[in-house]
Design a protein around this motif. Structure first.
Motif, PDB file in Angstrom:
ATOM      1  N   GLY A 291       0.787  -1.225   0.000  1.00 33.02           N
ATOM      2  CA  GLY A 291       0.000   0.000   0.000  1.00 33.02           C
ATOM      3  C   GLY A 291       0.814   1.267   0.000  1.00 33.02           C
ATOM      4  N   VAL A 292       2.076   1.228  -0.414  1.00 35.28           N
ATOM      5  CA  VAL A 292       2.888   2.427  -0.493  1.00 35.28           C
ATOM      6  C   VAL A 292       3.542   2.490  -1.862  1.00 35.28           C
ATOM      7  N   GLU A 293       3.935   3.715  -2.257  1.00 33.52           N
ATOM      8  CA  GLU A 293       4.590   3.904  -3.525  1.00 33.52           C
ATOM      9  C   GLU A 293       6.067   4.189  -3.304  1.00 33.52           C
ATOM     10  N   VAL A 294       6.858   4.049  -4.354  1.00 33.65           N
ATOM     11  CA  VAL A 294       8.281   4.355  -4.277  1.00 33.65           C
ATOM     12  C   VAL A 294       8.452   5.850  -4.040  1.00 33.65           C
ATOM     13  N   ALA A 295       9.327   6.215  -3.128  1.00 30.76           N
ATOM     14  CA  ALA A 295       9.484   7.604  -2.742  1.00 30.76           C
ATOM     15  C   ALA A 295      10.018   8.445  -3.904  1.00 30.76           C
ATOM     16  N   ALA A 296       9.391   9.595  -4.119  1.00 37.57           N
ATOM     17  CA  ALA A 296       9.884  10.544  -5.107  1.00 37.57           C
ATOM     18  C   ALA A 296      10.994  11.387  -4.483  1.00 37.57           C
ATOM     19  N   PRO A 297      11.955  11.849  -5.269  1.00 36.51           N
ATOM     20  CA  PRO A 297      13.044  12.625  -4.700  1.00 36.51           C
ATOM     21  C   PRO A 297      12.590  14.012  -4.254  1.00 36.51           C
ATOM     22  N   ILE A 298      13.099  14.457  -3.126  1.00 39.66           N
ATOM     23  CA  ILE A 298      12.909  15.826  -2.643  1.00 39.66           C
ATOM     24  C   ILE A 298      14.304  16.410  -2.465  1.00 39.66           C
ATOM     25  N   ARG A 299      14.527  17.570  -3.014  1.00 42.43           N
ATOM     26  CA  ARG A 299      15.874  18.142  -3.031  1.00 42.43           C
ATOM     27  C   ARG A 299      15.835  19.575  -2.501  1.00 42.43           C
ATOM     28  N   PHE A 300      16.640  19.866  -1.485  1.00 45.68           N
ATOM     29  CA  PHE A 300      16.779  21.219  -0.956  1.00 45.68           C
ATOM     30  C   PHE A 300      18.232  21.668  -1.082  1.00 45.68           C
ATOM     31  N   ILE A 301      18.417  22.913  -1.470  1.00 42.23           N
ATOM     32  CA  ILE A 301      19.746  23.499  -1.598  1.00 42.23           C
ATOM     33  C   ILE A 301      19.799  24.763  -0.754  1.00 42.23           C
TER      34      ILE A 301
ATOM     35  N   ASN B 188      25.087  17.523  -0.161  1.00 41.70           N
ATOM     36  CA  ASN B 188      24.773  18.822  -0.777  1.00 41.70           C
ATOM     37  C   ASN B 188      23.277  19.096  -0.866  1.00 41.70           C
ATOM     38  N   GLN B 189      22.450  18.154  -0.410  1.00 38.52           N
ATOM     39  CA  GLN B 189      21.005  18.351  -0.409  1.00 38.52           C
ATOM     40  C   GLN B 189      20.421  18.295   0.997  1.00 38.52           C
ATOM     41  N   GLY B 190      21.278  18.123   1.985  1.00 44.06           N
ATOM     42  CA  GLY B 190      20.788  17.917   3.341  1.00 44.06           C
ATOM     43  C   GLY B 190      20.836  19.175   4.179  1.00 44.06           C
ATOM     44  N   PHE B 191      20.567  18.994   5.462  1.00 42.34           N
ATOM     45  CA  PHE B 191      20.501  20.089   6.408  1.00 42.34           C
ATOM     46  C   PHE B 191      21.648  19.934   7.406  1.00 42.34           C
ATOM     47  N   PRO B 192      22.552  20.903   7.505  1.00 43.60           N
ATOM     48  CA  PRO B 192      23.699  20.774   8.404  1.00 43.60           C
ATOM     49  C   PRO B 192      23.261  20.788   9.858  1.00 43.60           C
TER      50      PRO B 192
ATOM     51  N   ARG C 263      18.900  30.243   8.145  1.00 46.48           N
ATOM     52  CA  ARG C 263      19.281  29.560   6.908  1.00 46.48           C
ATOM     53  C   ARG C 263      18.055  29.432   6.009  1.00 46.48           C
ATOM     54  N   LEU C 264      18.288  29.669   4.719  1.00 48.59           N
ATOM     55  CA  LEU C 264      17.229  29.569   3.714  1.00 48.59           C
ATOM     56  C   LEU C 264      17.566  28.436   2.751  1.00 48.59           C
ATOM     57  N   PHE C 265      16.604  27.519   2.555  1.00 44.78           N
ATOM     58  CA  PHE C 265      16.794  26.371   1.675  1.00 44.78           C
ATOM     59  C   PHE C 265      15.775  26.441   0.537  1.00 44.78           C
ATOM     60  N   ARG C 266      16.293  26.417  -0.675  1.00 55.18           N
ATOM     61  CA  ARG C 266      15.432  26.434  -1.854  1.00 55.18           C
ATOM     62  C   ARG C 266      15.051  25.014  -2.244  1.00 55.18           C
ATOM     63  N   ASN C 267      13.777  24.821  -2.539  1.00 55.76           N
ATOM     64  CA  ASN C 267      13.272  23.523  -2.956  1.00 55.76           C
ATOM     65  C   ASN C 267      13.593  23.335  -4.440  1.00 55.76           C
ATOM     66  N   ASP C 268      14.489  22.417  -4.734  1.00 53.18           N
ATOM     67  CA  ASP C 268      14.868  22.110  -6.110  1.00 53.18           C
ATOM     68  C   ASP C 268      14.411  20.709  -6.517  1.00 53.18           C
ATOM     69  N   SER C 269      13.287  20.273  -5.958  1.00 53.24           N
ATOM     70  CA  SER C 269      12.735  18.974  -6.334  1.00 53.24           C
ATOM     71  C   SER C 269      12.307  19.006  -7.802  1.00 53.24           C
ATOM     72  N   PRO C 270      12.199  17.832  -8.433  1.00 48.10           N
ATOM     73  CA  PRO C 270      11.812  17.799  -9.844  1.00 48.10           C
ATOM     74  C   PRO C 270      10.532  18.596 -10.090  1.00 48.10           C
TER      75      PRO C 270
END
Length: 594
Positions: free
Chosen positions: A27-37, A461-465, A495-502
């Motif tokens: 009952g779950v789907e494959v996770a879509a990528p989420i990318r923050f810079i 490079n996509q994570g949160f320090p 800190r400001l993170f931009r959402n660069d997900s697909p």
């Protein structure tokens, strides 16, 4: 003192959590990528939080750091307001001058400019949380700031500047003793110690009222009189169990200019029996609040996260003299996650999947996040399901403050973000395996028939320090339709993170404008029907901890928009739109109604 003695999760439990984390589930789907810079420097954000610590370890020092998203000039681009601390009475200002609050205007090109001085917000106060609301209904969003020693209200003057309206609006003059630090350390009379705040129209009169969390009855003399010692002999921050509780406050908006404290009259005060011959004790040690409507009756309720005492659920009901609240947290199943209180900080509530309403409470270290899912609406009944949806194991170790539900990949399911960081700088020496700075956590919701949260292991490079995380908020600062993140660090940089997900095109955003309702339609409910699925969003921008996210509502879709329905606050009246275009933001105006 039990907080200082807790140790990390046992290896056996960690192994089980790891196995469950990667076990295939139906009952779950494959996770879509989420990318923050991270784009803090490139965007021009230079804010540095200051907590005033000089080594005595006074409790407010470690609790502060909030942010609000506010389009103060109404140009359609979200701006950022940061709360800040200041030196304790008798202590000198840092070398750069007195720390102040900060306002950054969005230039609409991906960058911000510091307009603090010109806006009139360069005030040095010991601020905790903030809330945004057009309390006078003049079309310009105003700012409320909760501070140690009192509250501050700033009225927006046509998007050009803010002027203080605290006393004129009926709030008591804030108290900040002009004494030496030695005298301040000896003070035993409590100073007001508020936390998160939220605007809402609880009585449906079209004017925004104000709810303010109160943490504990605090004074420096009482704090320093408690012998709190870490392993190795260093002083520790005193845990909240050792402070008396405090009463939350509800201020009714009388006429768009003045507020009156109606906490006692409308059921906000929560007390318990004290020692014989003494008055009842305040129960609350409140840090986070969310405004929501889990029973769908059209009246805003309040859910409050308490630290080491039971959580509150203030249910909005009809009273003999108008609307009032009944505290039903115990009966509704929201008071405790496992029959005992936890250290609740941030809180959020929303439909994480279609018709699956849930409340998340961000808890202390070695306590998992609580996820209370609604199991019945009449009567209201909640059950903690964190262990069944992937949250209990991964969320146990960190100390969680900010907590946000948001659809970061716009797939139609709300994800979960927590901003983390310990309160004790010397925790590593006392508890091996713990750290002061901690990474934020992003949980992707990939459930279909029920929520299922997977902790994303993001590349470096996509994570949160690791930071000493406190408040956080989401916003679409660059206008591309996805939700970005701003994080506050206690005594550290924002800190400001931009959402660069697909990119996706099957999304839609709404900004509501009330006529009879309050101008920002706080308390409205938006329902979007798309390809046979219904998704709801309750308009109330206070989320998480000490912070406020953008008021614009974002919906990820599974196709086009079939129908949009808005139930306006203060009425059962609904308004409908059809054929709205996806991939854009729509402004929906309330039609005139009697």
């Amino acid at each position: 003192m039990k907080r200082l003695l807790w140790f990390g999760i046992p290896l056996a439990i960690a192994a089980i959590a790891l196995a469950v984390r990667f076990w295939p589930r139906a009952g779950v789907e494959v996770a879509a990528p989420i990318r923050f810079i991270e784009v803090t420097g490139a965007a021009g954000i230079r804010f540095q939080h200051f907590n005033g610590a000089v080594g005595d370890k006074l409790l407010p020092e470690t609790m502060s750091g909030g942010v609000a998203v506010i389009d103060f000039d109404r140009d359609g681009w979200p701006d950022l307001f940061f709360t800040n601390g200041c030196p304790w009475p008798g202590q000198p200002d840092p070398s750069g001058g007195p720390p102040t609050q900060a306002l950054y205007r969005n230039r609409s090109d991906g960058t911000f400019e510091d307009v603090t001085a010109a806006s009139g917000l360069a005030v040095s106060i010991y601020a905790m949380g903030t809330a945004v609301g057009d309390y006078d209904n003049d079309g310009w969003p105003d700012l409320f700031v909760s501070t140690v020693g009192g509250h501050r209200l700033f009225r927006n003057i046509e998007g050009k500047r803010f002027e203080e309206a605290t006393v004129a609006a009926g709030f008591p003059q804030s108290e900040w003793p002009a004494v030496s630090y030695a005298s301040f350390r000896e003070r035993t009379d409590p100073l007001i110690f508020p936390a998160s705040a939220a605007f809402l129209d609880y009585d449906g009169d079209g004017r925004l009222d104000l709810f303010v969390c109160q943490y504990v009855a605090w004074s420096p003399g009482f704090d320093l009189g408690v012998k709190a010692i870490l392993t190795g002999g260093k002083r520790a921050y005193v845990p909240p169990q050792l402070f008396p509780g405090a009463q939350c406050q509800l201020y009714r908006n009388v006429d768009g200019r003045r507020f009156e404290d109606v906490s006692k009259d409308v059921g906000i005060l929560v007390s318990e029996a004290s020692d014989p011959g003494r008055p009842p004790r305040a129960v609350g040690k409140s840090l986070g609040v969310v405004v929501c409507d889990p029973d769908g009756d059209g009246w805003p309720d309040l859910i409050v996260a308490n630290d080491t005492v039971r959580n509150f659920f203030f249910h909005n009901i009809a009273g003999a003299n108008g609307r009032r609240f009944e505290e039903i947290g115990l009966y509704a199943g929201l008071a405790y996650a496992d029959a005992r209180p936890r250290g609740g900080m941030g809180i959020d509530a929303a439909e994480v999947l279609s018709d699956q309403f849930a409340v998340v409470v961000a808890n202390f270290t070695n306590e998992p996040n609580s996820l209370f899912q609604r199991m019945g609406a009449s009567p209201l009944r909640f059950v903690d399901v964190a262990g069944n949806v992937g949250l209990a194991g991964p969320s146990r170790s960190p100390m969680k403050f900010g907590a946000l539900f948001a659809d970061f990949d716009r797939d139609g399911r709300l994800d979960l973000f927590t901003n983390n960081g310990h309160l004790e700088p010397d925790i590593a020496a006392a508890q091996p395996g713990q750290s002061y700075r901690q990474s934020a956590q992003l949980y992707h919701n990939r459930g279909t028939d029920k929520p299922q949260f997977d902790l994303l292991e993001l590349p470096e490079n996509q994570g949160f320090p690791p930071i000493v995380g406190r408040g956080c908020a989401y916003l679409d600062f660059d206008g591309d339709g996805d939700l970005d993140l701003v994080l506050v660090e206690n005594n550290g940089p924002a800190r400001l993170f931009r959402n660069d997900s697909p990119p996706r095109t099957d999304w839609v955003r709404f900004h509501l404008a009330g006529s009879k309702a309050n101008r920002d339609a706080i308390g409205a409910e938006i329902t979007v029907e798309s390809s046979g699925q219904m998704r709801r969003w309750f308009v109330a921008p206070t989320h998480g901890y000490l912070s406020q996210s953008e008021i614009t509502a974002t919906f990820g879709l599974s196709g086009g928009v079939d129908r949009v329905t808005v139930r306006w606050p203060g009425s059962r009246k609904q308004q409908e739109w059809r054929g709205l275009e996806t991939g854009k933001t729509h402004k929906l105006n309330e039609e005139n109604r009697p």
